[in-house]
Design an enzyme around this catalytic site. Structure first.
Site, short mmCIF file in Angstrom:
data_model
loop_
_atom_site.label_atom_id
_atom_site.label_comp_id
_atom_site.label_asym_id
_atom_site.label_seq_id
_atom_site.Cartn_x
_atom_site.Cartn_y
_atom_site.Cartn_z
N ARG A 12 -2.18 45.12 26.49
CA ARG A 12 -1.50 44.68 25.26
C ARG A 12 -2.55 44.01 24.40
O ARG A 12 -3.14 43.01 24.79
CB ARG A 12 -0.38 43.69 25.59
CG ARG A 12 0.09 42.92 24.36
CD ARG A 12 1.35 42.15 24.58
NE ARG A 12 2.49 43.03 24.72
CZ ARG A 12 3.76 42.63 24.64
NH1 ARG A 12 4.04 41.36 24.43
NH2 ARG A 12 4.74 43.48 24.78
N HIS B 213 4.56 50.59 20.48
CA HIS B 213 5.11 49.93 21.68
C HIS B 213 5.92 50.97 22.48
O HIS B 213 7.14 50.86 22.59
CB HIS B 213 5.98 48.74 21.26
CG HIS B 213 6.28 47.78 22.36
ND1 HIS B 213 5.73 47.89 23.63
CD2 HIS B 213 7.08 46.68 22.40
CE1 HIS B 213 6.18 46.90 24.38
NE2 HIS B 213 6.99 46.16 23.66
N GLN C 160 8.48 50.14 25.52
CA GLN C 160 9.78 49.59 25.10
C GLN C 160 10.75 50.73 24.77
O GLN C 160 11.94 50.68 25.11
CB GLN C 160 9.59 48.68 23.89
CG GLN C 160 10.89 48.09 23.37
CD GLN C 160 11.50 47.05 24.30
OE1 GLN C 160 10.83 46.14 24.73
NE2 GLN C 160 12.79 47.20 24.60
N ASP D 252 13.92 44.37 14.72
CA ASP D 252 12.85 43.63 15.39
C ASP D 252 12.40 42.51 14.45
O ASP D 252 12.79 42.48 13.27
CB ASP D 252 11.69 44.60 15.72
CG ASP D 252 10.56 43.95 16.51
OD1 ASP D 252 10.78 42.88 17.12
OD2 ASP D 252 9.45 44.51 16.52
N CYS E 195 14.26 44.69 20.75
CA CYS E 195 13.34 44.64 21.89
C CYS E 195 13.15 43.23 22.44
O CYS E 195 12.72 43.07 23.59
CB CYS E 195 11.98 45.23 21.49
SG CYS E 195 11.20 44.34 20.12
N ARG F 119 13.16 47.72 31.04
CA ARG F 119 11.70 47.71 31.00
C ARG F 119 11.17 47.92 32.42
O ARG F 119 10.23 48.68 32.65
CB ARG F 119 11.17 46.39 30.44
CG ARG F 119 11.45 46.13 28.97
CD ARG F 119 10.76 47.13 28.08
NE ARG F 119 9.31 47.10 28.23
CZ ARG F 119 8.49 46.24 27.63
NH1 ARG F 119 8.98 45.35 26.80
NH2 ARG F 119 7.18 46.31 27.82
#
Ligand code: CP
Ligand code: NVA
Length: 310
Positions: A107, A134, A137, A229, A269, A297
């Site tokens: 990340r 991402h 996700q 988000d 998320c 996840r």
């Protein structure tokens, strides 16, 4: 699907619809086995390195627990403490780590840096979020949608808010699997032009519509899923105040949800900001599946790990 062994998981554009659906099937199977207490030590003796240049709750914990449940181990590495932080080349780091461990989840900020890591590493690299995307996700989100709607194909996903990493991976993923996708963002905060173009190309293959607009109501009309988000992502903290003003009118609240289908899901998320991108009554209400997304996840990433590392 033997051909996934050794493959990087950098962007959903690198995976076919069949491969995505295969991974989602595997995720469902692993979830079921885990719930029934059936061990599945597919990665016994394997180590996943996890490099973090940004904060994380879900990604860090779900990958670490996932590796443990698969019989392997995960090793947390802060980018600050690695020699990368002092200027050691990515290419050297990639080759060194490839001699010790069996896969890397990273990340970080730069998507190009992750690609460079993958280019020089001889082990699979998994994108655990960059400024651009991402994808892990989205695999968890698709697993969640299948659990609640029984399918992906033919549904309409609406995204309202900042055209960010989450938006990009959702757009590409949706177009790949045959979901209609509509994005509403303020002027100046729309999704990346290259990603939009790529999305349209995939959508042409699956025969679905792609809409990018500045009107949340237009995007949400008849949607099966309404997704949002944060307005200021990690690394954009200094823009928080300015963004609060620019995003006025983009909150997902009950009034906006009423424009979607009556059985529409609300997705996020996480982490979320109640009273900014989503109202408390929506995210804490009956249509919200945010904690299913968080749980998945674990299962979706276990499927990726098994597929590329076993
Ligand atoms: N959704 C997500 O990636 O959460 P974290 O930032 O907590 O990992
Ligand atoms: N867009 C958010 C997602 C966090 C999981 C960020 O990049 O901070």
């Amino acid at each position: 699907v033997d051909q996934l062994k050794g493959k990087d998981f950098l962007c959903l554009s690198d995976y076919s619809k069949e491969e995505i659906l295969y991974l989602l099937d595997l995720a469902a199977k692993l979830k079921e086995e885990q719930k029934q207490g059936i061990p599945h030590p597919h990665l016994q003796g394997k180590t996943l390195g996890m490099i973090f240049d940004k904060a994380s709750t879900r990604t860090r914990v779900s990958f670490e627990v996932g590796m443990y449940q698969l019989g392997g181990m995960a090793m947390f590495m802060s980018g600050r403490d690695l020699q990368i932080g002092r200027g050691e080349p990515i290419s050297d780091t990639a080759q060194v780590l490839s001699r010790y461990i069996d896969g890397i989840m990273i990340r970080t900020f730069s998507d190009a840096m992750v690609k460079e890591l993958a280019e020089y590493a001889s082990i699979p690299i998994i994108n655990g979020l960059t400024d651009l995307q991402h994808p892990c996700q989205v695999m968890a989100d698709f697993q969640t949608i299948i659990e609640h709607k029984g399918k992906l194909e033919g549904l309409k996903l609406a995204y309202v808010g900042d055209g960010n990493n989450m938006t990009h991976s959702l757009m590409i993923g949706a177009a790949k699997v045959g979901m209609e996708v509509a994005v509403a963002s303020p002027e100046g905060y729309q999704p990346d032009a290259g990603v939009t173009e790529m999305t349209r190309a995939f959508a042409d293959e699956t025969g679905v519509n792609v809409l990018v607009t500045t009107d949340p109501a237009e995007a949400v009309a008849e949607a099966d899923i309404v997704y949002t988000d944060v307005w200021a992502s990690m690394g954009q903290e200094a823009e928080q105040q300015e963004r609060l003003q620019k995003f006025a009118g983009f909150e997902v609240n009950e009034a906006l949800m009423r424009k979607a289908r009556p059985d529409a899901l609300f997705m996020h998320c996480l982490p979320a900001h109640r009273g900014e991108e989503v109202s408390a009554d929506v995210i804490d209400g009956p249509r919200s599946v945010v904690f299913d997304q968080s749980e998945n996840r674990l299962h979706a990433q276990k499927a990726i790990l098994v597929a590329v590392m076993k």
